[in-house]
Structures are given as structure tokens and as C-alpha cells.
Design a protein around this motif. Structure first.
Motif, PDB file in Angstrom:
ATOM      1  N   ALA A   1       6.151  14.439   0.956  1.00 46.76           N
ATOM      2  CA  ALA A   1       6.288  12.828  -0.305  1.00 46.76           C
ATOM      3  C   ALA A   1       6.951  13.082  -1.079  1.00 46.76           C
ATOM      4  O   ALA A   1       7.735  11.611  -1.280  1.00 46.76           O
ATOM      5  CB  ALA A   1       4.930  13.257  -0.937  1.00 46.76           C
ATOM      6  N   ALA A   2       7.563  14.159  -1.263  1.00 43.60           N
ATOM      7  CA  ALA A   2       8.893  13.819  -2.044  1.00 43.60           C
ATOM      8  C   ALA A   2      10.388  13.435  -1.636  1.00 43.60           C
ATOM      9  O   ALA A   2      10.921  12.382  -1.681  1.00 43.60           O
ATOM     10  CB  ALA A   2       9.611  15.315  -2.767  1.00 43.60           C
ATOM     11  N   ALA A   3      10.150  13.992  -0.011  1.00 42.19           N
ATOM     12  CA  ALA A   3      11.754  13.169   1.057  1.00 42.19           C
ATOM     13  C   ALA A   3      11.201  11.825   1.442  1.00 42.19           C
ATOM     14  O   ALA A   3      12.671  11.699   1.120  1.00 42.19           O
ATOM     15  CB  ALA A   3      11.421  13.726   2.042  1.00 42.19           C
TER      16      ALA A   3
ATOM     17  N   GLY B   1       6.457  -3.375  -7.519  1.00 36.84           N
ATOM     18  CA  GLY B   1       7.807  -3.247  -7.785  1.00 36.84           C
ATOM     19  C   GLY B   1       8.537  -1.755  -8.047  1.00 36.84           C
ATOM     20  O   GLY B   1       9.688  -1.878  -7.593  1.00 36.84           O
ATOM     21  N   ARG B   2       7.750  -1.506  -7.522  1.00 32.54           N
ATOM     22  CA  ARG B   2       8.310   0.171  -7.894  1.00 32.54           C
ATOM     23  C   ARG B   2       9.150   0.782  -7.449  1.00 32.54           C
ATOM     24  O   ARG B   2       8.107   0.856  -5.946  1.00 32.54           O
ATOM     25  CB  ARG B   2       7.179   0.850  -8.602  1.00 32.54           C
ATOM     26  CG  ARG B   2       6.674   0.757  -9.803  1.00 32.54           C
ATOM     27  CD  ARG B   2       4.982   0.458 -10.713  1.00 32.54           C
ATOM     28  NE  ARG B   2       4.587   2.012 -10.603  1.00 32.54           N
ATOM     29  CZ  ARG B   2       3.289   1.820 -10.085  1.00 32.54           C
ATOM     30  NH1 ARG B   2       2.297   1.056 -10.807  1.00 32.54           N
ATOM     31  NH2 ARG B   2       2.774   3.261 -10.530  1.00 32.54           N
ATOM     32  N   PRO B   3       9.721   1.786  -6.905  1.00 30.36           N
ATOM     33  CA  PRO B   3      10.702   2.649  -6.217  1.00 30.36           C
ATOM     34  C   PRO B   3       9.318   3.554  -5.414  1.00 30.36           C
ATOM     35  O   PRO B   3       8.142   3.443  -6.139  1.00 30.36           O
ATOM     36  CB  PRO B   3      11.202   3.244  -6.755  1.00 30.36           C
ATOM     37  CG  PRO B   3      11.814   3.035  -7.790  1.00 30.36           C
ATOM     38  CD  PRO B   3      10.315   1.991  -8.600  1.00 30.36           C
ATOM     39  N   GLY B   4       9.040   3.305  -3.898  1.00 23.48           N
ATOM     40  CA  GLY B   4       8.107   3.754  -3.031  1.00 23.48           C
ATOM     41  C   GLY B   4       6.988   4.045  -2.819  1.00 23.48           C
ATOM     42  O   GLY B   4       6.304   4.503  -2.881  1.00 23.48           O
ATOM     43  N   GLY B   5       6.495   2.559  -3.233  1.00 24.56           N
ATOM     44  CA  GLY B   5       5.928   1.893  -3.364  1.00 24.56           C
ATOM     45  C   GLY B   5       4.597   2.183  -1.895  1.00 24.56           C
ATOM     46  O   GLY B   5       3.432   2.375  -1.746  1.00 24.56           O
ATOM     47  N   HIS B   6       5.606   1.842  -0.636  1.00 26.57           N
ATOM     48  CA  HIS B   6       4.697   2.313   0.620  1.00 26.57           C
ATOM     49  C   HIS B   6       4.813   3.737   1.228  1.00 26.57           C
ATOM     50  O   HIS B   6       3.760   3.411   1.379  1.00 26.57           O
ATOM     51  CB  HIS B   6       6.031   1.123   1.704  1.00 26.57           C
ATOM     52  CG  HIS B   6       5.780  -0.019   1.091  1.00 26.57           C
ATOM     53  ND1 HIS B   6       5.097  -1.159   1.911  1.00 26.57           N
ATOM     54  CD2 HIS B   6       6.616  -1.155   1.024  1.00 26.57           C
ATOM     55  CE1 HIS B   6       5.023  -2.100   2.210  1.00 26.57           C
ATOM     56  NE2 HIS B   6       6.607  -2.795   1.281  1.00 26.57           N
ATOM     57  N   ALA B   7       5.599   4.027  -0.223  1.00 24.21           N
ATOM     58  CA  ALA B   7       5.245   5.575   1.008  1.00 24.21           C
ATOM     59  C   ALA B   7       3.679   6.340   0.204  1.00 24.21           C
ATOM     60  O   ALA B   7       3.558   6.944   1.144  1.00 24.21           O
ATOM     61  CB  ALA B   7       6.185   6.709  -0.078  1.00 24.21           C
TER      62      ALA B   7
ATOM     63  N   THR C   1       3.164  15.497  12.138  1.00 23.72           N
ATOM     64  CA  THR C   1       1.675  13.735  12.001  1.00 23.72           C
ATOM     65  C   THR C   1       2.261  13.460  10.357  1.00 23.72           C
ATOM     66  O   THR C   1       3.030  12.298  10.885  1.00 23.72           O
ATOM     67  CB  THR C   1       0.901  13.776  12.800  1.00 23.72           C
ATOM     68  OG1 THR C   1       0.391  14.741  13.954  1.00 23.72           O
ATOM     69  CG2 THR C   1       0.284  12.671  12.452  1.00 23.72           C
ATOM     70  N   LEU C   2       2.185  14.189   9.581  1.00 23.34           N
ATOM     71  CA  LEU C   2       2.369  13.701   8.094  1.00 23.34           C
ATOM     72  C   LEU C   2       3.755  13.608   7.770  1.00 23.34           C
ATOM     73  O   LEU C   2       3.218  11.986   7.037  1.00 23.34           O
ATOM     74  CB  LEU C   2       1.681  14.836   7.786  1.00 23.34           C
ATOM     75  CG  LEU C   2       1.959  14.882   5.741  1.00 23.34           C
ATOM     76  CD1 LEU C   2       1.184  13.351   5.537  1.00 23.34           C
ATOM     77  CD2 LEU C   2       1.439  16.524   5.182  1.00 23.34           C
ATOM     78  N   ALA C   3       4.948  14.879   8.454  1.00 26.38           N
ATOM     79  CA  ALA C   3       6.412  13.764   8.399  1.00 26.38           C
ATOM     80  C   ALA C   3       6.913  12.645   8.902  1.00 26.38           C
ATOM     81  O   ALA C   3       6.836  12.539   7.987  1.00 26.38           O
ATOM     82  CB  ALA C   3       6.849  15.610   9.041  1.00 26.38           C
ATOM     83  N   LEU C   4       6.004  12.631   9.712  1.00 24.38           N
ATOM     84  CA  LEU C   4       7.023  11.650  10.300  1.00 24.38           C
ATOM     85  C   LEU C   4       6.516  10.322   9.779  1.00 24.38           C
ATOM     86  O   LEU C   4       6.944   9.008   9.414  1.00 24.38           O
ATOM     87  CB  LEU C   4       6.431  11.342  12.263  1.00 24.38           C
ATOM     88  CG  LEU C   4       7.043  10.360  12.992  1.00 24.38           C
ATOM     89  CD1 LEU C   4       8.186   9.913  12.483  1.00 24.38           C
ATOM     90  CD2 LEU C   4       6.648  10.373  14.625  1.00 24.38           C
ATOM     91  N   GLY C   5       5.416  10.395   9.809  1.00 19.57           N
ATOM     92  CA  GLY C   5       4.090   8.969   8.982  1.00 19.57           C
ATOM     93  C   GLY C   5       4.841   8.458   7.693  1.00 19.57           C
ATOM     94  O   GLY C   5       5.204   7.318   7.223  1.00 19.57           O
ATOM     95  N   LEU C   6       5.069  10.009   6.883  1.00 21.30           N
ATOM     96  CA  LEU C   6       5.263   9.271   5.223  1.00 21.30           C
ATOM     97  C   LEU C   6       6.867   9.277   5.200  1.00 21.30           C
ATOM     98  O   LEU C   6       8.171   8.081   4.932  1.00 21.30           O
ATOM     99  CB  LEU C   6       5.666  10.903   4.287  1.00 21.30           C
ATOM    100  CG  LEU C   6       3.891  11.380   3.903  1.00 21.30           C
ATOM    101  CD1 LEU C   6       3.468  12.330   2.928  1.00 21.30           C
ATOM    102  CD2 LEU C   6       3.206   9.201   3.251  1.00 21.30           C
ATOM    103  N   HIS C   7       7.617   9.464   6.168  1.00 17.91           N
ATOM    104  CA  HIS C   7       9.496   9.063   7.048  1.00 17.91           C
ATOM    105  C   HIS C   7       9.465   7.980   7.005  1.00 17.91           C
ATOM    106  O   HIS C   7      10.359   7.062   6.860  1.00 17.91           O
ATOM    107  CB  HIS C   7       9.732  10.015   7.865  1.00 17.91           C
ATOM    108  CG  HIS C   7      11.299  10.052   7.968  1.00 17.91           C
ATOM    109  ND1 HIS C   7      11.950  10.357   7.035  1.00 17.91           N
ATOM    110  CD2 HIS C   7      11.874   9.631   9.206  1.00 17.91           C
ATOM    111  CE1 HIS C   7      13.172  10.300   7.355  1.00 17.91           C
ATOM    112  NE2 HIS C   7      12.751   9.581   8.982  1.00 17.91           N
ATOM    113  N   MET C   8       7.934   7.141   7.954  1.00 17.35           N
ATOM    114  CA  MET C   8       8.166   5.511   8.363  1.00 17.35           C
ATOM    115  C   MET C   8       8.071   4.908   6.653  1.00 17.35           C
ATOM    116  O   MET C   8       8.271   3.896   6.797  1.00 17.35           O
ATOM    117  CB  MET C   8       6.992   5.446   9.355  1.00 17.35           C
ATOM    118  CG  MET C   8       7.254   5.659  10.325  1.00 17.35           C
ATOM    119  SD  MET C   8       9.669   5.736  10.982  1.00 17.35           S
ATOM    120  CE  MET C   8       9.892   4.400  10.894  1.00 17.35           C
TER     121      MET C   8
END
Length: 540
Positions: free
Chosen positions: A38-40, A112-118, A351-358
């Protein structure tokens, strides 16, 4: 509400060697893999910490079980024979939706805040661990916003309600609601994934259209509005069909609720459109392009949901193993059990890593990132959902007979495991979409190549696998080989993300066991894993 502990003595024996009740779970604090990825991805850690505590509370688990044990019921007519066309839910279902909507599940990406979709993607992951059935209406509400951008009036009318943090589950007109939800109804009997075969007709009447036909699947049928496809004179078109017209019910008639394998807390319905009024979105004949904006965003959620299901299954298995004695020692200390769980954990974290990367790619608003998001989310959806049922099953087996008993969460998770692979494009559809994206979006392929190249030079197994893939697929494959190609590409992309973001023992083990190394076909049929480092990612 505080409860006294259960009695540990029965009439014949003392209850021993059984794991203690879970109580409040710390879904964020006890998940180092989530915190790292999540941080990445640029997600909001404080927001996720609060939401993890909310969804991990014991009361949320009770509400989730009640929402499943008392599933939705169709109320088609009132006592006098007047049409209602409503679905009634247990109060716990509304309680969970209120928590999710209130926390910004549907709203965050559009504030409008950063990282909203992640951040939203991580919330999907957390919610799926508790009650996957409430994700559907919230996911479609989130995903409807970009589709509405094709009509300025509808955007002004609907989006403030869809992005409100107030949940109102009452059946009443939009104007009298502080917040609203959006559903979708595309599939018809004769077409399935081939939506161009839809037979529902739309005829213009004033500023709106009248829709007449049927929909074989209507997701979340108590939503305040629905995006639907219908054949207008100019071709297949997209419409926003509201449930209410001022103070009148629109012509959306429930036929029945689907009796489903899982997802029991959520309703899915067959509906008839009896001259229902709808607003045209975009131009006539432009329906697929318009609704694909919604489908694209729902795919992000279907890429994260399997990670949540896998995490929940492994969390329960790890809790069981750490509190169970077998053959004179702790189950969590048995080398074979540790190998099995560690092997499963690699699929979950990948799966978690790739999903959050997207999710992070969705947050970037440049043309290259948008193209990569279209391609990458399809890869993530495909691979994660193919892995999910096997991971959940093996976690179920780790509990022995109790894993097959409804007193645990494993049967529910097992029933949920296939769903996200089917929803919003089954496996074959996703593979064909990957091929189309690479053909029509050159930037997507360029960004993907850069992503894969960025991870080279750090893992011999990865470098060899990437070279083998490039030599095997010198061009896009024929459709018959699409699954092989997409699985290989998705696994390489997952490995590249883990190499860049995860601890060395995680990425090394993933590359060694997923990229052509010698291994058996079942979970745990591997060697050389650093089980201590991998299992530490399960927390607890």
C-alpha cells in the motif's frame, strides 16, 4: 456488547486443543505485506488503518454472518397486489454498507486526494476478508462515475450522490436521498459476454428513451440507478435507468432472485424492463465504449478481491496452526505444514502486490499510465482469480474437518473464490481483451516492457524466465494460446513488482517456484523456501 467467554467444560470432558475465538482482528496492523505494498502504491495508511480496525472488529464479523444467514428476499407485490419490485435485506447488510460507504469506499478516488484509487483498492481487499457480498454495490457505485462523464447533466445530478459518504438504503427517489448507489444490468439470456447480441430495445421519447426487454443478471437490484445496454436506432447504446421517476416507480420489474453458489448476502436478479425510462449516455451506437469505463474500474476491484479472500483463508489457517497441537508438537512448527502455508502465501502476496500496483496506475492521469492500467488490470484479474480457489481450498484442508464446517469462515470463502473470475469478464474474455489491448494501445505494451525490464539484473530465475517468454512469443499468439501467454505475462509482471517492493526472501521464492523452477503440481510441492521469512508476512 461484551460477552462472557464460552464454557470450557462439557459434561464429559474439558475442551482443549481448540484455537481461541478470533475477537477483534487488526486487518491492517497485522498485515505487513499490505502495509508495504500500500505504501509503494501511494495509498493512505491512516485511512486504511482506521478501516482495517472497523472491518476487523468482532461486531463486523457478527454482522457479516447475519447478512449471509438471513439472505435477501424479493418482495415483488404488496398485500393488495400492487408492484413493489423491492429486495429486503437483514439490517446487518445495511450496517456493513453504511460502514463501507461512510469510510469512502466509493468516494475516495473521486475526492481529489493522492492515492485515491490505490486506497480504494486496499479497502476492497480488507472488505473481502469480512463480507464479500457488500463489495458489489459499492464497487459499481465507485465505477459508475467515469461512465457518467459523457453527460454533463447526469454528472451533476448523480455523481454528488454516488460519491457521498452517507448511505441510504431506503426505496425512495434520488432527490430525497443524501447518498445513492449504482448497479449494472448488461447480460441477457441469448448473449452472455457477447453484449452486442442484446435484444433489449430503446426508443426515444422526449429527452429520454423507453427500454423494453429483459436482463438475465442485474447486480445489486436495489440500487438507485443502473447502467444498461439496449439497441437504439443508431445501434447498441448505454443508458442510465433510474429506479424512480420523481415519485413514481420506473418500469423495472423483478422476476426472481438468483439462487447462487455463494455471495449470499448480495442479491442478483432477473429483471424485465417494461417501457422503463432511461437517459442516453454518450451517442447512440456508442454503448460499449461508454460502459467499458465502468467495467474497467470494476476490474480493479475484481483483481483485489481474490487477494482478500486468499488472505482471509490463510489468516484462519495460520491462526488454527498456531493454536493446535498435533502429534506432540504445534501444528505451526510442523515442517510440511509450514512449507504448504508458505507456498500458498506467495500466491496471496503476489496477487496483492500486483493489484495495488495497478491501483497506483489508476491514480496516474497521463496517457501511458491509462493505457497500462487497461492492460495490467486485466493481467492482474486473470492470474489472481485463477489462483484463488486453490489457495482457499488448501487453507480449508489445513483445518481438517473443521475447514469443511460452516462454523468456520472457510466454506464461505471457498464459495466466493470463483466469483471474481466470472464477474466482469471470465477468463477467456480477459485473455482476448489482453490481446486487443496490446494491438490497439501501443503505449500499454511500451510501459509493460519498461516495467518488466526494470526488474532485471536482480534475479537469475526472473531474467531467464523473461528471456524464455520473449523467445517463445515473438509475436502476439493465436487465440488458442492466449491463456498460456497471459498467464506467463501476468506471472512475470507479478514477479517484477515483488522484486522491486517485497523483501528478498519473498521475491526470491516467488521467482524460484513460479518461473519455471522444478516443483510439483500441488501446494507445498517445493523445496528451499525460507518459511520463517514468508510466514512472518502472515502476521499474528
Amino acid at each position: 456488547m461484551r460477552h462472557l467467554p464460552a464454557q470450557t467444560m462439557s459434561d464429559t470432558h474439558e475442551v482443549t486443543n481448540q484455537p481461541p475465538p478470533r475477537g477483534n482482528r487488526r486487518l491492517w496492523a497485522d498485515d505487513p505485506a499490505l502495509r508495504d505494498h500500500a505504501a509503494a502504491a501511494g495509498a493512505e495508511g491512516e485511512q486504511l488503518s482506521d478501516y482495517g480496525a472497523l472491518m476487523g472488529h468482532a461486531e463486523a464479523a457478527v454482522a457479516a454472518r447475519e447478512a449471509r444467514d438471513y439472505p435477501p428476499q424479493a418482495r415483488i407485490f404488496d398485500a393488495g397486489g400492487r408492484r413493489l419490485d423491492e429486495v429486503r435485506f437483514h439490517p446487518s447488510y445495511h450496517q456493513l454498507l453504511e460502514a463501507g460507504i461512510g469510510a469512502g469506499y466509493a468516494a475516495l478516488p473521486w475526492e481529489g486526494r493522492p492515492g485515491g484509487h490505490a486506497t480504494h483498492a486496499a479497502m476492497v481487499y480488507l472488505t473481502s476478508q469480512v463480507e464479500p457480498g457488500i463489495c458489489c454495490p459499492m464497487t459499481m457505485t465507485y465505477a459508475a462515475v467515469p461512465a457518467l462523464r459523457s453527460d454533463a447533466t447526469l454528472l451533476r445530478t448523480w455523481v454528488p450522490k454516488l460519491t457521498s459518504r452517507v448511505y441510504d438504503g431506503a426505496a425512495k427517489p434520488l432527490a430525497r436521498k443524501p447518498g445513492a448507489t449504482m448497479g449494472m444490468a448488461m447480460t441477457e439470456k441469448q448473449g452472455g459476454s457477447d453484449v452486442r447480441a442484446n435484444a433489449t430495445r430503446a426508443v426515444a421519447e422526449g429527452e429520454m428513451y423507453r427500454l423494453r426487454g429483459h436482463k438475465w443478471f442485474c447486480s445489486a437490484p436495489m440500487s438507485d440507478g443502473f447502467l444498461m445496454l439496449a439497441q437504439a436506432p443508431g445501434g447498441l447504446s448505454c443508458f442510465l435507468v433510474p429506479r424512480w421517476l420523481d415519485e413514481r416507480r420506473n418500469g423495472i420489474h423483478l422476476q426472481r432472485l438468483k439462487s447462487k453458489l455463494g455471495n449470499h448476502a448480495n442479491a442478483s436478479a432477473e429483471i424485465e424492463l417494461v417501457d422503463a425510462y432511461g437517459h442516453l449516455l454518450g451517442e447512440e451506437g456508442d454503448g460499449v465504449r461508454v460502459i467499458l469505463d465502468m467495467v474497467h474500474h470494476t476490474r480493479l476491484d475484481t483483481a483485489l478481491a481474490p487477494a482478500g479472500l486468499m488472505r482471509a483463508a490463510l489468516d484462519h489457517a495460520w491462526h488454527w496452526a498456531r493454536h493446535r497441537q498435533v502429534f506432540g508438537r504445534g501444528l505451526a512448527d510442523q515442517p510440511l505444514m509450514r512449507t504448504v502455508l508458505a507456498d500458498l502465501a506467495l500466491d496471496w502476496e503476489g496477487t496483492l502486490a500486483l493489484g495495488l500496483h495497478m491501483g497506483a496506475a489508476f491514480d496516474r492521469d497521463d496517457e501511458a499510465s491509462r493505457a497500462f492500467a487497461r492492460l495490467g488490470v486485466a493481467l492482474a484479474k486473470y492470474l489472481g482469480n485463477k489462483l484463488c480457489p486453490g489457495v482457499v481450498y488448501e487453507a480449508m484442508e489445513a483445518l481438517g474437518g473443521m475447514g469443511y464446517v460452516e462454523d468456520t469462515e472457510l466454506p464461505m470463502l471457498y464459495r466466493e473464490a470463483p466469483l471474481n473470475s466470472i464477474w466482469e469478464g471470465s477468463g477467456n474474455v480477459i485473455c482476448l481483451d489482453v490481446l486487443r489491448s496490446l494491438q490497439k494501445l501501443p503505449l500499454a505494451g511500451e510501459v509493460l516492457s519498461a516495467e518488466l525490464s526494470e526488474a532485471t539484473g536482480q534475479s537469475r530465475a526472473y531474467d531467464m524466465a523473461l528471456r524464455t517468454h520473449m523467445e517463445r512469443f515473438t509475436r502476439l499468439p493465436d487465440e488458442g494460446e492466449a491463456r498460456w501467454y497471459v498467464e506467463s505475462l501476468a506471472t512475470l509482471l507479478t514477479a517484477s513488482v515483488l522484486i522491486r517492493q517485497a523483501p528478498g526472501p519473498i521475491s526470491d521464492a516467488y521467482c524460484a517456484t513460479r518461473l519455471g523452477g522444478a516443483r510439483g503440481r500441488s501446494a507445498g510441492a517445493v523445496q528451499g523456501l525460507d518459511t520463517d521469512a514468508i510466514l512472518a508476512r502472515l502476521g499474528g
